[in-house]
Motif scaffolding. Structure first.
Motif, mmCIF file in Angstrom:
data_model
loop_
_atom_site.group_PDB
_atom_site.id
_atom_site.type_symbol
_atom_site.label_atom_id
_atom_site.label_comp_id
_atom_site.label_asym_id
_atom_site.label_seq_id
_atom_site.Cartn_x
_atom_site.Cartn_y
_atom_site.Cartn_z
ATOM 1 N N GLY A 220 19.015 1.108 82.074
ATOM 2 C CA GLY A 220 18.624 0.129 81.069
ATOM 3 C C GLY A 220 18.073 0.725 79.785
ATOM 4 N N TYR A 221 18.183 2.044 79.634
ATOM 5 C CA TYR A 221 17.757 2.693 78.386
ATOM 6 C C TYR A 221 18.987 3.261 77.693
ATOM 7 N N THR A 222 18.899 3.495 76.388
ATOM 8 C CA THR A 222 20.064 4.050 75.701
ATOM 9 C C THR A 222 19.844 5.536 75.447
ATOM 10 N N ALA A 223 20.906 6.287 75.616
ATOM 11 C CA ALA A 223 20.859 7.722 75.371
ATOM 12 C C ALA A 223 22.041 8.104 74.498
ATOM 13 N N ARG A 224 21.840 9.143 73.715
ATOM 14 C CA ARG A 224 22.933 9.698 72.906
ATOM 15 C C ARG A 224 23.016 11.177 73.228
ATOM 16 N N SER A 225 24.201 11.634 73.633
ATOM 17 C CA SER A 225 24.362 13.065 73.893
ATOM 18 C C SER A 225 24.923 13.748 72.654
ATOM 19 N N PHE A 226 24.505 14.978 72.427
ATOM 20 C CA PHE A 226 24.992 15.762 71.287
ATOM 21 C C PHE A 226 25.343 17.166 71.739
ATOM 22 N N THR A 227 26.463 17.682 71.262
ATOM 23 C CA THR A 227 26.781 19.089 71.494
ATOM 24 C C THR A 227 25.785 19.954 70.712
ATOM 25 N N GLY A 228 25.780 21.243 70.981
ATOM 26 C CA GLY A 228 24.914 22.136 70.232
ATOM 27 C C GLY A 228 25.206 22.037 68.742
ATOM 28 N N SER A 229 26.473 21.990 68.404
ATOM 29 C CA SER A 229 26.883 21.891 67.008
ATOM 30 C C SER A 229 26.369 20.591 66.382
ATOM 31 N N GLN A 230 26.540 19.472 67.079
ATOM 32 C CA GLN A 230 26.070 18.187 66.551
ATOM 33 C C GLN A 230 24.546 18.155 66.424
ATOM 34 N N ALA A 231 23.878 18.849 67.368
ATOM 35 C CA ALA A 231 22.412 18.852 67.373
ATOM 36 C C ALA A 231 21.845 19.774 66.300
ATOM 37 N N GLY A 232 22.719 20.514 65.633
ATOM 38 C CA GLY A 232 22.251 21.387 64.561
ATOM 39 C C GLY A 232 21.714 22.725 65.031
ATOM 40 N N VAL A 233 22.198 23.190 66.185
ATOM 41 C CA VAL A 233 21.778 24.510 66.678
ATOM 42 C C VAL A 233 22.668 25.564 66.001
ATOM 43 N N ILE A 234 22.108 26.192 64.977
ATOM 44 C CA ILE A 234 22.864 27.140 64.155
ATOM 45 C C ILE A 234 22.585 28.560 64.668
ATOM 46 N N THR A 235 23.624 29.336 64.883
ATOM 47 C CA THR A 235 23.466 30.674 65.449
ATOM 48 C C THR A 235 24.133 31.725 64.565
#
Lengths: 427, 427
Positions: B89-104
């Motif tokens: 009953g809760y909403t979640a959004r999944s993000f890849t590393g790229s979408q989450a802004g994990v810059i390497t």
């Protein structure tokens, strides 16, 4: 030389050996001097396995997350194909739909491609790489969310890439040798077509042929991309889908367009009859409005007077069986308002369609078709036609007899069995 | 309330039931009024399965494609966790590393995070969603390629997100109840630490404790993120890794920092001795230059005069066993140039380390440590020290005795067995 776009489905990528075989095919084309861009589906049963995982955690998973999950499938297969190519001494770069510039609308699970911006692909080609693209997926223009294109989506990805890259040809590799004049499981003597027009292929796809996805053919027609449907398990020429295959088919001698392309059948539909509708202006519109509100796509629609003495009419239509329950519920809700008598539901039906661009200039096709059905003892329930197609609804149990009788009546039978089915069916 | 970042490893996400349990834990935190951001690893054995697939198509897969392949693992688990949350009953959004802004950086297979730009995460939090991020992965700043962070990378992802989001705490969920004074498989009476400083945790991680990845602790220290290491299988408080756990540990009463944090051991190293090196300026430098050119990280280094009568010296060092062959080859290549006598290789060694921030102000730690080893009959091969650590190299077969004797000598034994191992080990 130009760019060749290829598509390999899940059955062509079932395991490590299959992937290595595909890699060798790809490298052979590269060796012959072409640049190669390949769209791949998920391996074998991957998509079903991912669906099982989703069902394990939630009975009704959100569409956004379902797309995120399913797109892992092509990510796996494209990386493996790129590795197998590398192992043959060539370099490959894999790209997700998003990286490849496959821009879609934001309808999760059945997104439509609205643009392809292949900057990274053309750069990789320029650097001498073979390019592998994840089929079936894209990224939405407005929300930047990952989307999937729905069943058969990788075919559409391949043709869209071919259009954007101005490729010479889009080769769709599958587990049969091409497009046949009928389903070889029903007509063992079905013949492989050397060529078929976009319009005929659209009608075949819409009438139950599963070899190419409808949207893929539409895309090919719009951008004039020759589509070569062939087997990844053999080296045979397959079927060319193009504007004028009779005259331009690259392998066949010049010849007149044949009258009939093939006989298609479809047993995925059901029929609903609304009995005793008052024959007044607006009643039929109210019925179809209710069905449209319920998001149901209708196929054939027939209206006929049920009894001359009354002012009542019957309305029959066909629709996907999977929408049957939804449609019956939507119609029951408006019974009092419309004042119809009752609803009949029949899902023991099949559709048999005769398709051929030549039929528009050849009279007598309809009578020969109906004559063949009558000789085979098949009763016709509903009829619909287009310029290059005649479809009839028959009992589901008569579909095989109807297809075989029609195939024979139009001299489509081959002298020997041509069709070989090499594997399972991919996405 | 603030933001809580959580990390769940592969053993916490082994199957559908495990994923549902994790989803309930996440929702509980959300219910308590916090915003929640979760970094996940791939499910159970997924990474090994993907590695098997890669090995099936290529003996030496390109690193770029390996990263593309492996990142499918977290994509699958993050979508499933989001679905399971939605089912509650809760909403979640999944993000890849790229979408989450994990810059390497762009080192495939062991990229380092250079920045986190969590715009999409903060937007999703603002919209009331729980956020699930794929651990272990990012996108390179310059080439925009998908990268992975190497083993333990999801711990680092979690702490990096916590720093970028200015989270109150980063909870690292694993399959043990926290950080123990020794490996409970070797010392059954090992005690769980309520708190440990970043510096001690860094030494523990560097000396063989596998509970937290070194880079994760470094990141936490640099940005002052309290890290709570705890089990996803129990509701117990775990171990707090923070600046001054003795005084600020949120659960423990105020107390003096204990002298010793724990005893770590490591049997993954080998020892190489270069025998008979001419004792001249530049000879040692030439040896270590050759090893650096071969990309080998050395751990302990000892130089001692082999015989007073000669002008020759022996140089010993330890290194990862996996680099042993490479190092021997590199050294053999410079034998003539350096003029050393011979090489000795020993991979039957183990390292035992005593770690504690308190030891800098307590004399007598070294003598008590060496006394305990002598009483247990353990011979010391090499010694190295830092301000808060003493490490010795012993025979591999003596490691267990050495750890147990040291643990007892420093009064670390608990009255009863505290450690429970709940599952396997994830990434």
């Amino acid at each position: 030389m130009g760019i060749v776009v290829q598509k390999y489905g899940g059955s062509s990528l079932a395991d490590a050996d299959a992937i290595k075989r595909v890699a060798r095919r790809i490298v052979d084309v590269k060796k012959s001097g072409h640049d190669v861009v390949v769209a791949v589906s998920a391996m074998g049963d991957t998509t079903d396995d991912l669906l099982d995982l989703a069902n394990g955690v939630s009975p009704l998973p959100p569409a956004r997350e379902m797309d995120m999950l399913l797109t892992a499938g092509e990510r796996i297969s494209m990386a493996l194909v790129a590795m197998a190519i590398s192992d043959l001494g060539y370099t490959a770069r894999s790209f997700t739909g998003s990286q490849a510039g496959v821009i879609t609308d934001s309808v999760h699970g059945k997104a439509k491609i609205i643009d392809v911006t292949p900057g990274r692909i053309t750069q990789a080609i320029g650097e001498g790489h073979i390019v592998i693209v994840a089929g079936f997926q894209g990224v939405s223009a407005d929300t930047k969310e990952i989307t999937t294109l729905g069943r058969g989506g990788t075919d559409t990805t391949a043709v869209a890439l071919a259009a954007a890259l101005e490729a010479d040809v889009c080769e769709i590799y599958t587990d049969v040798d091409g497009v046949f004049t009928a389903d070889p499981r029903i007509v063992p003597t079905a013949r492989k077509l050397a060529g078929v027009s976009y319009e005929e292929m659209l009608e075949l796809a819409a009438c139950g042929s599963k070899i190419l996805h409808l949207r893929c053919v539409e895309y090919g027609r719009r951008y004039g991309i020759p589509i070569h449907v062939r087997s990844s398990f053999s080296q045979l020429q397959g079927t060319w889908v193009m504007s004028d295959p009779g005259l331009d088919g690259p392998e066949e001698e010049t010849m007149e367009q044949p009258i009939i392309a093939g006989v298609a059948h479809d047993v995925s539909e059901a029929k609903i009859t609304v009995v005793g509708v008052p024959d007044k202006v607006g009643e039929a519109a109210r019925i179809f409005e209710a069905l449209a509100d319920a998001q149901i796509n209708l196929d054939m629609i027939v209206q006929n007077i049920s009894a001359a003495a009354t002012s009542l009419t019957d309305i029959s239509f066909t629709l996907p069986r999977t929408d049957g329950q939804t449609a019956m519920t939507a119609l029951a809700r408006i019974q009092a308002e419309v004042g119809y008598d009752k609803l009949l539901y029949d899902d023991k039906i099949g559709k048999v369609s005769l398709i051929g661009a030549g039929m528009r200039s050849h009279p007598g096709i309809t009578s020969k078709f109906f004559g063949a059905l009558a000789s085979a003892g098949v009763n016709i329930g509903m009829i619909s036609t287009s310029e290059i197609r005649i479809s009839v609804i028959v009992d589901e149990s008569s579909v095989g007899d109807a297809v075989r009788a029609t195939h024979t009546a139009f001299d489509l039978d081959a002298d020997e069995v041509e069709a070989v089915v090499y594997g399972g069916t991919g996405r």
